[in-house]
Design an enzyme around this catalytic site. Structure first.
Site, PDB file in Angstrom:
ATOM      1  N   ASP A  32       0.818  -1.217   0.000  1.00  0.00           N
ATOM      2  CA  ASP A  32       0.000   0.000   0.000  1.00  0.00           C
ATOM      3  C   ASP A  32       0.854   1.272   0.000  1.00  0.00           C
ATOM      4  O   ASP A  32       0.682   2.152   0.851  1.00  0.00           O
ATOM      5  CB  ASP A  32      -0.945   0.022   1.218  1.00  0.00           C
ATOM      6  CG  ASP A  32      -1.693  -1.275   1.409  1.00  0.00           C
ATOM      7  OD1 ASP A  32      -1.982  -1.944   0.400  1.00  0.00           O
ATOM      8  OD2 ASP A  32      -1.991  -1.627   2.574  1.00  0.00           O
ATOM      9  N   GLU A 213     -11.110  -1.256  -3.996  1.00  0.00           N
ATOM     10  CA  GLU A 213     -10.441  -0.599  -2.873  1.00  0.00           C
ATOM     11  C   GLU A 213      -9.291   0.270  -3.379  1.00  0.00           C
ATOM     12  O   GLU A 213      -9.024   0.343  -4.582  1.00  0.00           O
ATOM     13  CB  GLU A 213      -9.928  -1.635  -1.867  1.00  0.00           C
ATOM     14  CG  GLU A 213      -8.846  -2.562  -2.400  1.00  0.00           C
ATOM     15  CD  GLU A 213      -8.397  -3.599  -1.382  1.00  0.00           C
ATOM     16  OE1 GLU A 213      -9.112  -3.820  -0.384  1.00  0.00           O
ATOM     17  OE2 GLU A 213      -7.324  -4.203  -1.584  1.00  0.00           O
TER      18      GLU A 213
END
Length: 340
Positions: A32, A213
């Site tokens: 991420d 997402e």
């Protein structure tokens, strides 16, 4: 004498090339990944799980050599004590903010939280925990990102429509200020194509997980793009999709956003890159090059853990003003550093 000069020339040439080129990944691990650029420096973060860590560097390609520090450690227990995910650092209205997801050890309680720092240099000053950032429904939420458009502030994130797992959608909401969502959230994307629905849920009570997402804003010309990740992160099919809206449209109207049916960045077995996703964007220091920062695995089945490493590569724009990311590059590819 001549031989010594030749050796010196070869050494100097190699040294210059070493400074001008790099190979991915930019760190051995780091899911991420996110970075932003301000005042000659890149500020970088990724999921650490149990704390928030911040890097500072003049060149993101040399992140391995950059100084970094822990800017926040969660309490031992409580609502935001565990599973610290997907942090992003933003400079908004003269202050620094970090947005991240956290829970109490039970995933169903994941929510978005924020820190604030008024120091011009976010590596200095005091990071103050400011609490939860939520809309009035206050449902499960992760992967928050904030952007400004035409003087207005917005937050996008991945959330559940109700209180049960099984599908993650992309939401957007207006913000009154960097710490306050104004009005209701609006769903602008749900998993609808086959490529967005890969991955059985790791819960015996649920058969499947459909995922949108990691939404990230990308502006170019007269269009706004949200690039997001689809399918379960533990699958090799994890990939990037894209939404587009006109710059003068109502961003809080779901009909303003159109989704491309196919992913725009996906695994490349021939290049030994699997599950590329959860990206962010940056430009070179001179502002002329456009780059994507993303995580990926080196082997099939590596999953959704710390084997994911951050990589960067340039992308281009087509004649219609859409980003063209190409394929994720092999880790042995020699690349030119972002241009100063």
């Amino acid at each position: 004498m001549l031989r010594s000069l030749i050796c010196l020339l070869v050494f100097l040439t190699s040294a210059v090339q070493a400074q001008d080129t790099f190979r991915n990944p930019v760190l051995p691990g780091g899911p991420d990944p996110w970075c932003t650029y301000k005042d000659g420096h890149y500020y970088y973060m990724h999921t650490m799980g149990n704390r928030l860590e911040l890097w500072k560097t003049k060149n993101i390609a040399f992140l391995k050599d950059a100084p970094h520090k822990t800017i926040w450690t969660p309490p031992a227990s409580g609502a935001f004590s565990k599973e610290i995910w997907a942090p992003e650092i933003h400079f908004i209205k003269g202050k620094w903010y970090v947005y991240f997801a956290a829970d109490n050890g039970d995933n169903q309680y994941h929510r978005i939280y924020a820190l604030e720092n008024s120091s011009p240099d976010p590596m200095l000053g005091v990071w103050e925990f400011k609490g939860k950032v939520a809309d009035i429904e206050d449902k499960w939420a992760i992967d928050a990102s904030v952007f400004e458009h035409r003087g207005k502030l917005y937050m996008t994130w991945s959330g559940w429509e109700g209180d049960k797992n099984g599908r993650q959608d992309i939401y957007i909401a207006a913000m009154k200020d960097p710490l306050t969502i104004q009005g209701k959230r609006v769903k602008i994307s749900s998993p609808q194509y086959t490529w967005e629905t890969k991955g059985d849920l790791r819960d015996p009570n649920l058969k499947h997980l459909d995922v949108n997402e990691g939404p990230q804003m990308l502006k170019y010309g007269k269009q706004l793009f949200i690039v997001y990740s689809g399918s379960a992160c533990w699958t090799d099919d994890y990939a990037l999709g894209i939404l587009v809206a006109a710059e003068d449209s109502d961003l809080l109207d779901p009909s303003s956003w159109k989704k491309r049916a196919e992913p725009v960045f996906r695994q490349s077995p021939e290049n030994k890159v699997y599950g590329p996703g959860h990206n962010s964007f940056f430009t070179s220091p001179d502002g002329k090059e456009h780059w994507i920062l993303y995580h990926a695995n080196d082997h099939p089945g590596d999953g959704c853990g710390n084997k994911r490493s951050p990589r960067i590569q340039r992308f281009r724009w087509d004649e219609a003003g859409w980003p063209v990311f190409g394929k994720p590059l092999q880790t042995d590819t020699l690349l030119q550093i972002p241009r100063s």
